[in-house]
Design an enzyme around this catalytic site. Structure first.
Site, PDB file in Angstrom:
ATOM      1  N   HIS A 229       0.909  -1.187   0.146  1.00 22.03           N
ATOM      2  CA  HIS A 229       0.023  -0.229  -0.062  1.00 22.03           C
ATOM      3  C   HIS A 229       0.844   1.289  -0.138  1.00 22.03           C
ATOM      4  O   HIS A 229       1.886   1.340   0.110  1.00 22.03           O
ATOM      5  CB  HIS A 229      -0.987   0.087   1.260  1.00 22.03           C
ATOM      6  CG  HIS A 229      -0.064   0.089   2.376  1.00 22.03           C
ATOM      7  ND1 HIS A 229       0.667  -0.943   3.059  1.00 22.03           N
ATOM      8  CD2 HIS A 229       0.033   1.103   3.516  1.00 22.03           C
ATOM      9  CE1 HIS A 229       1.256  -0.283   4.119  1.00 22.03           C
ATOM     10  NE2 HIS A 229       0.890   0.886   4.197  1.00 22.03           N
ATOM     11  N   HIS A 287       4.711  -0.055  -0.534  1.00 21.70           N
ATOM     12  CA  HIS A 287       5.543  -0.692   0.444  1.00 21.70           C
ATOM     13  C   HIS A 287       4.824  -1.685   0.867  1.00 21.70           C
ATOM     14  O   HIS A 287       3.487  -1.789   1.134  1.00 21.70           O
ATOM     15  CB  HIS A 287       6.229   0.115   1.480  1.00 21.70           C
ATOM     16  CG  HIS A 287       5.312   0.970   2.291  1.00 21.70           C
ATOM     17  ND1 HIS A 287       4.693   2.259   1.824  1.00 21.70           N
ATOM     18  CD2 HIS A 287       4.826   0.640   3.590  1.00 21.70           C
ATOM     19  CE1 HIS A 287       3.791   2.431   2.793  1.00 21.70           C
ATOM     20  NE2 HIS A 287       3.979   1.885   3.872  1.00 21.70           N
ATOM     21  N   ARG A 297       9.342  -9.536  14.594  1.00 24.80           N
ATOM     22  CA  ARG A 297       9.700  -8.167  14.198  1.00 24.80           C
ATOM     23  C   ARG A 297       8.830  -7.000  14.786  1.00 24.80           C
ATOM     24  O   ARG A 297       7.650  -7.402  14.846  1.00 24.80           O
ATOM     25  CB  ARG A 297       9.920  -7.993  12.642  1.00 24.80           C
ATOM     26  CG  ARG A 297      10.336  -6.930  12.247  1.00 24.80           C
ATOM     27  CD  ARG A 297      10.553  -6.815  10.563  1.00 24.80           C
ATOM     28  NE  ARG A 297      10.540  -5.429  10.030  1.00 24.80           N
ATOM     29  CZ  ARG A 297       9.552  -4.577   9.684  1.00 24.80           C
ATOM     30  NH1 ARG A 297       8.338  -4.983   9.824  1.00 24.80           N
ATOM     31  NH2 ARG A 297      10.007  -3.460   9.222  1.00 24.80           N
TER      32      ARG A 297
END
Length: 370
Positions: A229, A287, A297
Site C-alpha cells: 500500500h 511498500h 519483528r
C-alpha cells in the site's frame, strides 16, 4: 499460556504463537510475482536504499533525489536519542506480549481508528495479515491506553511516559524534516521562513502512531505481515527493529527492495497527500511488510498529516510554472477515494488528478484552508 476458549473462537483474534501452519485465512496468493533484492547497497548497485544524514550540509539535495526517485529514504543524524528508541522498542514488545485477554480489552471496534487488532487496512481484503497492531493518537494517548490498562498501574504509566517522550522528539523532528522537504523543492531557507503555507502546515500537522508486531511464521512464503500500500498522509517515520521486513516497490524492472535494518536509523515514507502537496514532484511509495520463520519483528509508524477539515492542494512553490496535477481534498475525502480504489483496483491518486487548466487554477488557491 493457553488461549481462553472464548478468544479462540473470536474471529478478531488469531493465536500466532500457537500456529504450526499458515491457515487458508492467512495465505496470500501472488506474493512472489516479483523478485526481491537487497537494499543495503552491499553490491554497489542501483537498489541501495537512499540515506539522508540531517547533519550533512547537502541533506536537502539528498532528500530531493530520494523523494523524487524512491519516495522513501533512511534517515540518520536525526537527533532522537538512541536510548529512547531502544526504550520504545522494548515498550512495544512488552505490550504485544500481554495475554490475549488483556489486549482484547482494547480491540478496535468497526468504524474506530484507534485500538488493538489487525492493521486498519485489513478491512479491505478477504485474507488476514500475519501481524497485530495498536493505533493511538498521541494527543489522546493516556485515555486511549486506559482501554488496555484500565487500572493505570506501573506498566501503563511507564508505557505512556516513553511514548510521550518519543512523541515530543518526533514532533520536533517532523517540523525540521518539513522544512528540509521545502528546501528540497528549491526554496532557500529565507524563502521557507516566509512561506505562509509552511507555517500553516507545521502548526496544524497532526500525528498518529501505529505499533506493529509481526510474529515469526511457520511458512513465511505464504503469509504477509502487511499488504502492499501507500501511506495516505504527508509523510511517515518508521522505526523498525533490527529484523528486516519492510520492502519498497521499484519499477524498471518491477521488484521489491528490502530496506536494511540500520541501528539508529529511521525510514521516511512519502505519503499520497504529500505527493499532492508537491504536485507530484515527490511521490508516495508502495511498500509492504514480510515475515520470517526465525524471528519476531517490531515496528512503529509515526504518521503526519493535516487536520480533518483542512483541504490539501499543490503548493504554489511546487508548481514551477506548471498547472496543478491534483484537486484539493481533505484527508477524510481522500480516504473515501482510497476506499473506492481498494474495492475497484483503481489508483486513488489518479482519481483525484485534474486535467483542465481551469480546475488547476482554482485548486491552487486551496492549499491549506478551512
Amino acid at each position: 499460556m493457553p488461549t481462553p476458549s472464548h478468544l479462540s473462537k473470536d474471529p478478531r483474534y488469531f493465536d500466532f504463537r500457537a500456529a504450526r501452519r499458515v491457515p487458508e485465512t492467512h495465505a496470500w496468493p501472488g506474493l512472489h510475482d516479483h523478485p526481491v533484492v537487497d537494499g543495503s547497497g552491499a553490491g554497489g548497485g542501483p537498489d541501495a536504499v537512499p540515506v539522508v544524514d540531517m547533519r550533512d550540509p547537502c541533506a536537502a539535495e539528498a532528500v530531493a533525489l530520494a523523494a523524487q526517485d524512491w519516495g522513501a529514504f533512511l534517515l540518520e543524524g536525526h537527533g532522537v536519542p538512541l536510548e529512547l528508541l531502544a526504550g520504545v522498542e522494548a515498550a512495544i514488545g512488552g505490550m504485544f506480549a500481554l495475554p490475549a485477554s488483556e489486549k482484547m480489552r482494547a480491540v478496535r471496534r468497526p468504524g474506530d481508528s484507534c485500538g488493538y487488532g489487525s492493521p486498519p487496512i485489513s478491512s479491505f481484503f478477504s485474507k488476514c495479515m500475519w501481524s497485530e497492531g495498536y493505533t493511538f493518537s498521541p494527543a489522546n494517548l493516556r485515555s486511549d491506553l486506559r482501554k488496555l490498562w484500565p487500572k493505570a498501574g506501573h506498566d501503563y504509566r511507564h508505557f505512556c511516559a516513553v511514548m510521550e517522550e518519543f512523541h515530543r522528539e518526533m514532533r520536533a523532528l517532523a517540523d525540521k524534516l518539513l522544512e528540509l522537504f521545502l528546501v528540497a523543492l528549491g526554496l532557500t531557507g529565507e524563502q521557507v521562513a516566509a512561506v505562509e503555507s509552511e507555517h500553516k502546515i507545521a502548526e496544524t500537522m497532526t500525528a498518529t502512531m501505529h505499533l506493529n508486531w509481526y510474529p515469526k511464521c511457520p511458512d513465511p512464503k505464504r503469509a504477509l505481515g502487511l499488504i502492499a500500500h501507500t501511506d495516505s498522509g504527508f509523510f511517515t517515520f518508521v522505526l523498525q527493529s533490527l529484523v528486516p521486513g519492510l520492502q519498497l516497490f521499484r519499477h524498471g524492472p518491477d521488484r521489491w527492495v528490502t530496506v536494511p535494518a540500520v541501528p539508529g536509523a529511521m525510514v521516511v515514507n512519502v505519503g499520497d497527500l504529500f505527493q499532492i502537496l508537491t504536485n507530484g514532484r515527490f511521490h508516495s511509495v508502495y511498500h509492504r511488510a514480510v515475515v520470517n520463520r526465525d524471528s519476531d519483528r517490531i515496528s512503529l509508524g509515526y504518521f503526519l498529516g493535516p487536520p480533518a477539515h483542512v483541504k490539501v492542494a499543490p503548493l504554489r512553490e511546487a508548481l514551477a510554472g506548471t498547472p496543478a496535477a491534483y484537486r484539493a481534498v481533505t484527508w477524510p475525502e481522500y480516504m473515501g477515494v482510497r476506499k473506492k480504489a481498494f474495492t475497484t483496483g483503481a489508483s486513488a491518486l489518479k482519481m483525484v488528478a485534474i486535467s483542465t487548466d481551469n480546475d488547476a487554477a482554482n485548486d491552487t488557491d486551496d492549499l491549506i484552508s478551512s
